[in-house]
Each structure stands twice: as C-alpha cells, then as structure tokens.
Motif scaffolding. Structure first.
Motif, PDB file in Angstrom:
ATOM      1  N   ALA A   1      23.569  45.515 -28.648  1.00  0.00           N
ATOM      2  CA  ALA A   1      24.422  46.053 -27.583  1.00  0.00           C
ATOM      3  C   ALA A   1      24.134  45.287 -26.301  1.00  0.00           C
ATOM      4  O   ALA A   1      23.115  44.602 -26.182  1.00  0.00           O
ATOM      5  CB  ALA A   1      24.160  47.548 -27.379  1.00  0.00           C
ATOM      6  N   GLY A   2      25.041  45.446 -25.342  1.00  0.00           N
ATOM      7  CA  GLY A   2      24.851  44.738 -24.076  1.00  0.00           C
ATOM      8  C   GLY A   2      25.860  45.139 -23.022  1.00  0.00           C
ATOM      9  O   GLY A   2      26.299  46.287 -22.954  1.00  0.00           O
TER      10      GLY A   2
ATOM     11  N   VAL B   1      16.574  34.923 -22.594  1.00  0.00           N
ATOM     12  CA  VAL B   1      16.432  35.620 -23.876  1.00  0.00           C
ATOM     13  C   VAL B   1      15.910  37.020 -23.566  1.00  0.00           C
ATOM     14  O   VAL B   1      14.833  37.187 -22.996  1.00  0.00           O
ATOM     15  CB  VAL B   1      15.475  34.875 -24.829  1.00  0.00           C
ATOM     16  N   ASN B   2      16.700  38.035 -23.929  1.00  0.00           N
ATOM     17  CA  ASN B   2      16.460  39.388 -23.426  1.00  0.00           C
ATOM     18  C   ASN B   2      15.635  40.273 -24.341  1.00  0.00           C
ATOM     19  O   ASN B   2      14.890  41.124 -23.868  1.00  0.00           O
ATOM     20  CB  ASN B   2      17.803  40.071 -23.146  1.00  0.00           C
TER      21      ASN B   2
ATOM     22  N   ASP C   1      29.919  39.567 -23.618  1.00  0.00           N
ATOM     23  CA  ASP C   1      29.105  39.425 -22.413  1.00  0.00           C
ATOM     24  C   ASP C   1      27.635  39.407 -22.841  1.00  0.00           C
ATOM     25  O   ASP C   1      27.343  39.394 -24.034  1.00  0.00           O
ATOM     26  CB  ASP C   1      29.403  40.586 -21.450  1.00  0.00           C
ATOM     27  N   CYS C   2      26.725  39.450 -21.863  1.00  0.00           N
ATOM     28  CA  CYS C   2      25.287  39.401 -22.149  1.00  0.00           C
ATOM     29  C   CYS C   2      24.890  40.426 -23.209  1.00  0.00           C
ATOM     30  O   CYS C   2      25.343  41.570 -23.163  1.00  0.00           O
ATOM     31  CB  CYS C   2      24.495  39.713 -20.885  1.00  0.00           C
ATOM     32  N   VAL C   3      24.034  40.006 -24.148  1.00  0.00           N
ATOM     33  CA  VAL C   3      23.479  40.927 -25.140  1.00  0.00           C
ATOM     34  C   VAL C   3      22.067  41.289 -24.689  1.00  0.00           C
ATOM     35  O   VAL C   3      21.228  40.418 -24.497  1.00  0.00           O
ATOM     36  CB  VAL C   3      23.453  40.300 -26.547  1.00  0.00           C
TER      37      VAL C   3
ATOM     38  N   ASP D   1      23.563  34.517 -23.057  1.00  0.00           N
ATOM     39  CA  ASP D   1      24.621  33.568 -23.471  1.00  0.00           C
ATOM     40  C   ASP D   1      25.607  34.185 -24.471  1.00  0.00           C
ATOM     41  O   ASP D   1      26.416  33.486 -25.068  1.00  0.00           O
ATOM     42  CB  ASP D   1      24.006  32.273 -24.030  1.00  0.00           C
ATOM     43  N   ARG D   2      25.504  35.510 -24.679  1.00  0.00           N
ATOM     44  CA  ARG D   2      26.407  36.316 -25.524  1.00  0.00           C
ATOM     45  C   ARG D   2      26.142  36.179 -27.015  1.00  0.00           C
ATOM     46  O   ARG D   2      26.865  36.739 -27.829  1.00  0.00           O
ATOM     47  CB  ARG D   2      27.889  35.976 -25.270  1.00  0.00           C
ATOM     48  N   THR D   3      25.141  35.406 -27.388  1.00  0.00           N
ATOM     49  CA  THR D   3      24.877  35.210 -28.814  1.00  0.00           C
ATOM     50  C   THR D   3      23.586  35.877 -29.244  1.00  0.00           C
ATOM     51  O   THR D   3      22.723  36.202 -28.430  1.00  0.00           O
ATOM     52  CB  THR D   3      24.782  33.714 -29.184  1.00  0.00           C
ATOM     53  N   ILE D   4      23.484  36.041 -30.575  1.00  0.00           N
ATOM     54  CA  ILE D   4      22.275  36.522 -31.229  1.00  0.00           C
ATOM     55  C   ILE D   4      21.872  35.432 -32.221  1.00  0.00           C
ATOM     56  O   ILE D   4      22.713  34.945 -32.975  1.00  0.00           O
ATOM     57  CB  ILE D   4      22.552  37.848 -31.964  1.00  0.00           C
TER      58      ILE D   4
END
Length: 307
Positions: free
Chosen positions: A35-36, A278-279, A18-20, A296-299
């Motif tokens: 984490a997210g 982008v968080n 899910d969202c990071v 978008d669940r990615t890093i």
C-alpha cells in the motif's frame, strides 16, 4: 566475505500509481500485501508476481498494514481516517475504527495480549481489542509522532520509536513505561527485536543503526553508521541469521545478525535497484526472497543466496 552472497532481482511489481510505503506478509509465505500514497491495497503472489490483485481502495495514503492470520483479516492504517479492518475472503470492510485524525505510522498485532497497537502522528499509541476492534485506551508519552512499533514475545514488551528521538519500552499488557532510550539524534523510524528476543535494533533519520541488550535493561551494545541518509526500515531474515536495512539513500543493505558486519549492498548501479527512497522491506520465507518498495512506485523481489 561480501562476495559470498549472490543477489538477483527476480521481479518488479508495478501497478501502484504513486509512492509505495509499506509491505506485509499474508497467510501463505508467497503472499505479499502492499500500500502507499494512492490508497490502493494490493495482494501479490510471489509464484506469479506479475499479477497484482486489488484488495481495497481507501481515500487517503496508507503507511501501515497488518495481517491477522487467525481470522484472515488485514488492518489498514488509513491516514486521518482511522483503522479499516478488511475481511480478505470477501474483501468487505469488517469494521472501521475511528481514531484521531492524524497519520497512522505503524500497527502491531500481539496475539499474546489479544491487542492491536496503533502508532499515531499525535504521539499516542491506540490500544484496540483484537477480537472486537474496539478502542480500549490511548497512551501518550510525547506530543511528537510515534513512528514505529515492535513486540518482544520473550519479555512481553512493546518498543516504540518516536519523532522526539526517543525509543520507549512499555509493558505490553499494562502499557506501563519501563525504559526510555535516548541515543538517537533525530526521529526513530524503525525498531525491531531479534527473533530470540535478546536484542533491539533501532534506526531512523540520523542514519545510525543502534543495538540494545534487552536482558541488561537495554544497555547499548554499540552502533554503526548504516546508511548515508535516513534508515526507513530494518527486517530480519526468517531464520534470524541476517537482517536487512533500507534507506532514503536508495540502497538496501544485508548484514550479519551476530557480528553486525555489512555483507552486501543492493543499489541501482550494481543491481538495477530502486531509483528513489526505499521505504519498507519484507523478508519472505518463500525461497528466502527479500521484497522492497519505493517512492519510485515499484516493488522489487530479490533472490538472496548465501552460498
């Protein structure tokens, strides 16, 4: 000038479901924690970025992580469930700190005062001992969320950004309120001091990046409209010459920390960047790599080359 910076995506880290929401550094410049929404806390090695390792799994979403280098502990802000202190060597819970059942938006660790400060969704800042992880006090100057925290080593001040649009500056030892900065027109999501401690940068939902002169009682130096939508986070490069911002508008921007000129935009069209908000950013001393995480669940890991 903008063309002088080369940006290349060197890795995409996947595994979150899910969202990071947050990133944090570790004992080694190449170590990153994430984490997210899925409650998973992962460790990544930038030397071998494809292999994420699960460090902890909590029952709620996580907006905030903080590493305590002296004791190799990771603090996890577990929304509605308080603070979990994880021993990274054994991956065991060292301590659980009960807090009001509200979101935890940020955690600051200040060795100088031997305290941990926790930004809470009820408008409180929880002050926790960094040795015993006992709750020492709670400071509440608003009934709206505290969204972000930053510590200034030079002045021993703690800056806090709130959802009531204010930035408040506290004496970090006594948590006496010293200044209130009222320029933002919406929630303040990110506050950061320049590495030399002379300036405070603030931004948030109004998309304005504001700069305050610390030595002049936080007189405002100026502002720029930094993004189209909410600015989620600001981070400085390790040597302090640049800083980066990230936004709900899906872009990352790199700025000159002295002139505040925009140097580079990293986005989906030009750089195959994130497809949604982008968080958080983490600018690593490992090969000057900038790490970003997204809804978008990615890093993403970016090589940033200032030629």
């Amino acid at each position: 000038m903008a063309s002088k910076i080369q940006v290349q995506k060197v890795a995409t880290l996947t595994g979150h479901r899910d969202c990071v929401y947050t990133l944090e550094g570790g004992a080694n410049p190449a170590t990153i924690y994430s984490a997210g929404s899925d409650g998973m806390v992962a460790a990544w090695d930038l030397h071998h970025p494809e292999n994420g390792e699960l460090v902890a799994k909590v029952t709620t979403s996580v907006y905030a992580l903080r590493f305590i280098p002296e004791r190799n502990l990771l603090l996890i802000g577990q929304n509605l469930e308080g603070l979990q202190v994880i021993d990274l060597k054994s991956k065991a819970i060292h301590k659980s700190v009960a807090l009001p059942k509200v979101p935890i938006f940020d955690i600051a660790y200040v060795p100088e005062t031997a305290q941990v400060y926790v930004a809470l969704g009820n408008g409180g800042i929880a002050v926790i001992g960094a040795e015993d992880f006992e709750l020492h006090s709670m400071v509440r100057k608003s009934d709206q969320s505290v969204r972000c925290l930053a510590y200034n080593t030079t002045t021993n001040e703690l800056a806090a950004g709130y959802s009531d649009n204010l930035v408040r500056i506290f004496d970090a030892s006594t948590l006496e309120l010293k200044h209130e900065l009222p320029a933002h027109t919406n929630s303040v999501f990110t506050v950061v001091y320049s590495p030399d401690g002379t300036q405070l940068l603030t931004a948030g939902r109004d998309a304005h990046l504001r700069v305050w002169q610390v030595q002049e009682k936080y007189k405002e130096r100026g502002y720029v409209i930094a993004h189209m939508y909410t600015v989620n986070h600001i981070t400085f490069s390790p040597e302090g010459r640049y800083f980066a911002t990230c936004s709900m508008d899906k872009s990352i921007k790199v700025w000159d920390a002295h002139t505040f000129k925009l140097l580079k935009v990293i986005d989906k069209v030009r750089n195959a960047s994130h497809g949604t908000s982008v968080n958080k950013l983490f600018w690593s001393a490992h090969q000057n790599q900038l790490v970003s995480c997204s809804d978008d669940r990615t890093i993403s890991v970016w090589d940033i080359n200032f030629s």
